[in-house]
Design a protein around this motif. Structure first.
Motif, PDB file in Angstrom:
ATOM      1  N   ASP A  75      49.209  29.583  55.284  1.00  0.00           N
ATOM      2  CA  ASP A  75      49.795  29.850  53.969  1.00  0.00           C
ATOM      3  C   ASP A  75      48.920  30.905  53.288  1.00  0.00           C
ATOM      4  N   ARG A  76      49.461  32.121  53.124  1.00  0.00           N
ATOM      5  CA  ARG A  76      48.667  33.220  52.574  1.00  0.00           C
ATOM      6  C   ARG A  76      48.203  32.926  51.147  1.00  0.00           C
ATOM      7  N   GLY A  77      49.011  32.170  50.418  1.00  0.00           N
ATOM      8  CA  GLY A  77      48.612  31.795  49.067  1.00  0.00           C
ATOM      9  C   GLY A  77      47.395  30.894  49.062  1.00  0.00           C
ATOM     10  N   LYS A  78      47.413  29.898  49.932  1.00  0.00           N
ATOM     11  CA  LYS A  78      46.274  28.981  50.030  1.00  0.00           C
ATOM     12  C   LYS A  78      45.030  29.707  50.538  1.00  0.00           C
ATOM     13  N   LEU A  79      45.224  30.574  51.520  1.00  0.00           N
ATOM     14  CA  LEU A  79      44.089  31.326  52.046  1.00  0.00           C
ATOM     15  C   LEU A  79      43.520  32.249  50.961  1.00  0.00           C
ATOM     16  N   GLY A  80      44.417  32.830  50.179  1.00  0.00           N
ATOM     17  CA  GLY A  80      43.980  33.695  49.095  1.00  0.00           C
ATOM     18  C   GLY A  80      43.134  32.969  48.078  1.00  0.00           C
ATOM     19  N   GLN A  81      43.509  31.722  47.777  1.00  0.00           N
ATOM     20  CA  GLN A  81      42.727  30.933  46.824  1.00  0.00           C
ATOM     21  C   GLN A  81      41.311  30.690  47.333  1.00  0.00           C
ATOM     22  N   VAL A  82      41.186  30.602  48.651  1.00  0.00           N
ATOM     23  CA  VAL A  82      39.875  30.359  49.254  1.00  0.00           C
ATOM     24  C   VAL A  82      39.003  31.613  49.209  1.00  0.00           C
ATOM     25  N   ILE A  83      39.586  32.757  49.540  1.00  0.00           N
ATOM     26  CA  ILE A  83      38.749  33.942  49.784  1.00  0.00           C
ATOM     27  C   ILE A  83      38.589  34.870  48.579  1.00  0.00           C
ATOM     28  N   PHE A  84      39.552  34.886  47.661  1.00  0.00           N
ATOM     29  CA  PHE A  84      39.445  35.840  46.561  1.00  0.00           C
ATOM     30  C   PHE A  84      38.400  35.444  45.532  1.00  0.00           C
ATOM     31  N   ARG A  87      55.225  38.167  40.336  1.00  0.00           N
ATOM     32  CA  ARG A  87      55.556  38.058  41.765  1.00  0.00           C
ATOM     33  C   ARG A  87      55.012  36.784  42.398  1.00  0.00           C
ATOM     34  N   ASN A  88      53.804  36.387  42.001  1.00  0.00           N
ATOM     35  CA  ASN A  88      53.144  35.247  42.643  1.00  0.00           C
ATOM     36  C   ASN A  88      52.958  34.094  41.656  1.00  0.00           C
ATOM     37  N   ASP A  89      52.903  32.919  42.184  1.00  0.00           N
ATOM     38  CA  ASP A  89      52.688  31.727  41.367  1.00  0.00           C
ATOM     39  C   ASP A  89      51.183  31.529  41.187  1.00  0.00           C
ATOM     40  N   LEU A  90      50.597  32.370  40.303  1.00  0.00           N
ATOM     41  CA  LEU A  90      49.162  32.356  40.097  1.00  0.00           C
ATOM     42  C   LEU A  90      48.843  32.135  38.625  1.00  0.00           C
ATOM     43  N   THR A  91      47.667  31.580  38.376  1.00  0.00           N
ATOM     44  CA  THR A  91      47.171  31.563  37.015  1.00  0.00           C
ATOM     45  C   THR A  91      46.657  32.969  36.688  1.00  0.00           C
ATOM     46  N   LYS A  92      46.511  33.258  35.406  1.00  0.00           N
ATOM     47  CA  LYS A  92      45.992  34.562  35.008  1.00  0.00           C
ATOM     48  C   LYS A  92      44.599  34.774  35.576  1.00  0.00           C
ATOM     49  N   CYS A  93      43.802  33.723  35.588  1.00  0.00           N
ATOM     50  CA  CYS A  93      42.432  33.810  36.114  1.00  0.00           C
ATOM     51  C   CYS A  93      42.444  34.177  37.602  1.00  0.00           C
ATOM     52  N   ASP A  94      43.318  33.525  38.374  1.00  0.00           N
ATOM     53  CA  ASP A  94      43.415  33.809  39.810  1.00  0.00           C
ATOM     54  C   ASP A  94      43.901  35.238  40.056  1.00  0.00           C
ATOM     55  N   ALA A  95      44.883  35.661  39.265  1.00  0.00           N
ATOM     56  CA  ALA A  95      45.423  37.020  39.420  1.00  0.00           C
ATOM     57  C   ALA A  95      44.352  38.063  39.120  1.00  0.00           C
ATOM     58  N   GLU A  96      43.587  37.836  38.072  1.00  0.00           N
ATOM     59  CA  GLU A  96      42.513  38.775  37.711  1.00  0.00           C
ATOM     60  C   GLU A  96      41.455  38.822  38.801  1.00  0.00           C
ATOM     61  N   ALA A  97      41.173  37.667  39.407  1.00  0.00           N
ATOM     62  CA  ALA A  97      40.173  37.628  40.484  1.00  0.00           C
ATOM     63  C   ALA A  97      40.631  38.449  41.679  1.00  0.00           C
ATOM     64  N   ARG A  98      41.920  38.407  41.980  1.00  0.00           N
ATOM     65  CA  ARG A  98      42.435  39.167  43.122  1.00  0.00           C
ATOM     66  C   ARG A  98      42.380  40.660  42.856  1.00  0.00           C
ATOM     67  N   ILE A  99      42.678  41.056  41.636  1.00  0.00           N
ATOM     68  CA  ILE A  99      42.639  42.477  41.306  1.00  0.00           C
ATOM     69  C   ILE A  99      41.205  43.001  41.329  1.00  0.00           C
ATOM     70  N   THR A 100      40.303  42.270  40.714  1.00  0.00           N
ATOM     71  CA  THR A 100      38.918  42.742  40.616  1.00  0.00           C
ATOM     72  C   THR A 100      38.156  42.645  41.938  1.00  0.00           C
ATOM     73  N   SER A 101      38.709  41.922  42.908  1.00  0.00           N
ATOM     74  CA  SER A 101      38.060  41.850  44.221  1.00  0.00           C
ATOM     75  C   SER A 101      38.236  43.153  45.000  1.00  0.00           C
ATOM     76  N   GLN A 102      39.160  44.003  44.535  1.00  0.00           N
ATOM     77  CA  GLN A 102      39.435  45.263  45.217  1.00  0.00           C
ATOM     78  C   GLN A 102      38.788  46.425  44.461  1.00  0.00           C
ATOM     79  N   GLN A 103      38.650  47.528  45.168  1.00  0.00           N
ATOM     80  CA  GLN A 103      38.087  48.726  44.541  1.00  0.00           C
ATOM     81  C   GLN A 103      38.984  49.187  43.393  1.00  0.00           C
TER      82      GLN A 103
END
Length: 220
Positions: A65-74, A146-162
């Protein structure tokens, strides 16, 4: 054959621009599609991820599950690096293989859609390097939609990238995808006109052929 690199950030619209380029007849090699392929049950990357991150990353059918994996790694830099160490070499081999197939088919323009193109220091090999740009607020709004994310999780995914502003410094073409689809389409139309100016076989195309040939021995 001309290699065209396309990159951006999460929810910046890379796939949209790649799709438009595909409609123009460009061959698309999408790293995200290949990453899904290597994560299928029975593949080495699947087994290694299961061993590294545990069964909690699986859905009810046993797929990752890419969503679950994302929660782990981001939210964890070390775990994200471990995932990259598992997946990137395998994705790279498939990218090379797919690009060689396009070369052998005689495809003139091959677009490689790579989220980490610049971070992987691959920019010098591309004739054109496209960065699909959106503002931080637009990225965040689209990701939350697009994704079922909290604002905190979404911000973490964005800031994890360049940062996208930093990526734009490497671009030969920047596609501003803050606006409408029609506006993005117009920018890609202009890009196609630019690409079509590359008419004749030149040293760049010869070098691409040589590099692709040599990489078959490096990776196999």
């Amino acid at each position: 054959m001309f290699l065209i690199g396309i990159t951006g950030g999460i929810s910046s619209g890379k796939s949209t621009v790649s799709s438009i380029l595909g409609n123009y007849g460009c061959s698309i090699v999408d790293a995200d599609v290949l990453s899904r392929k290597i994560m299928q049950p029975g593949q080495n990357a699947y087994n290694e991820c299961l061993k590294e991150f545990g069964s909690e990353i699986l859905d009810e059918s046993g797929m990752i599950d890419r969503g679950k994996l994302g929660q782990v790694i981001f939210s964890n830099t070390m775990k994200r690096k471990k995932l990259n160490a598992i997946t990137h070499p395998k994705i790279r081999r498939l990218l090379i293989l797919e690009t060689i197939k396009c070369f052998l088919k005689g495809n003139r323009y091959v677009v490689l859609d790579l989220p980490l193109l610049i971070e992987s220091k691959l920019s010098p090999i591309f004739k054109e390097l496209i960065v699909v740009y959106t503002s931080y607020n637009t990225q965040l709004a689209r990701l939350l939609l697009r994704n079922d994310l909290t604002k905190c999780d979404a911000e973490a995914r964005i800031t994890s990238q360049q940062n996208l502003e930093e990526k734009c410094q490497y671009a030969t073409v920047v596609i501003d995808n803050n606006g409408s689809l029609e506006n993005t389409q117009c920018q890609v139309d202009d890009l196609i006109k630019r690409i079509n100016q590359h008419k004749t076989l030149n040293l760049y195309e010869i070098l691409v052929g040589v590099v692709l040939f040599l990489t078959t021995f490096i990776y196999w």
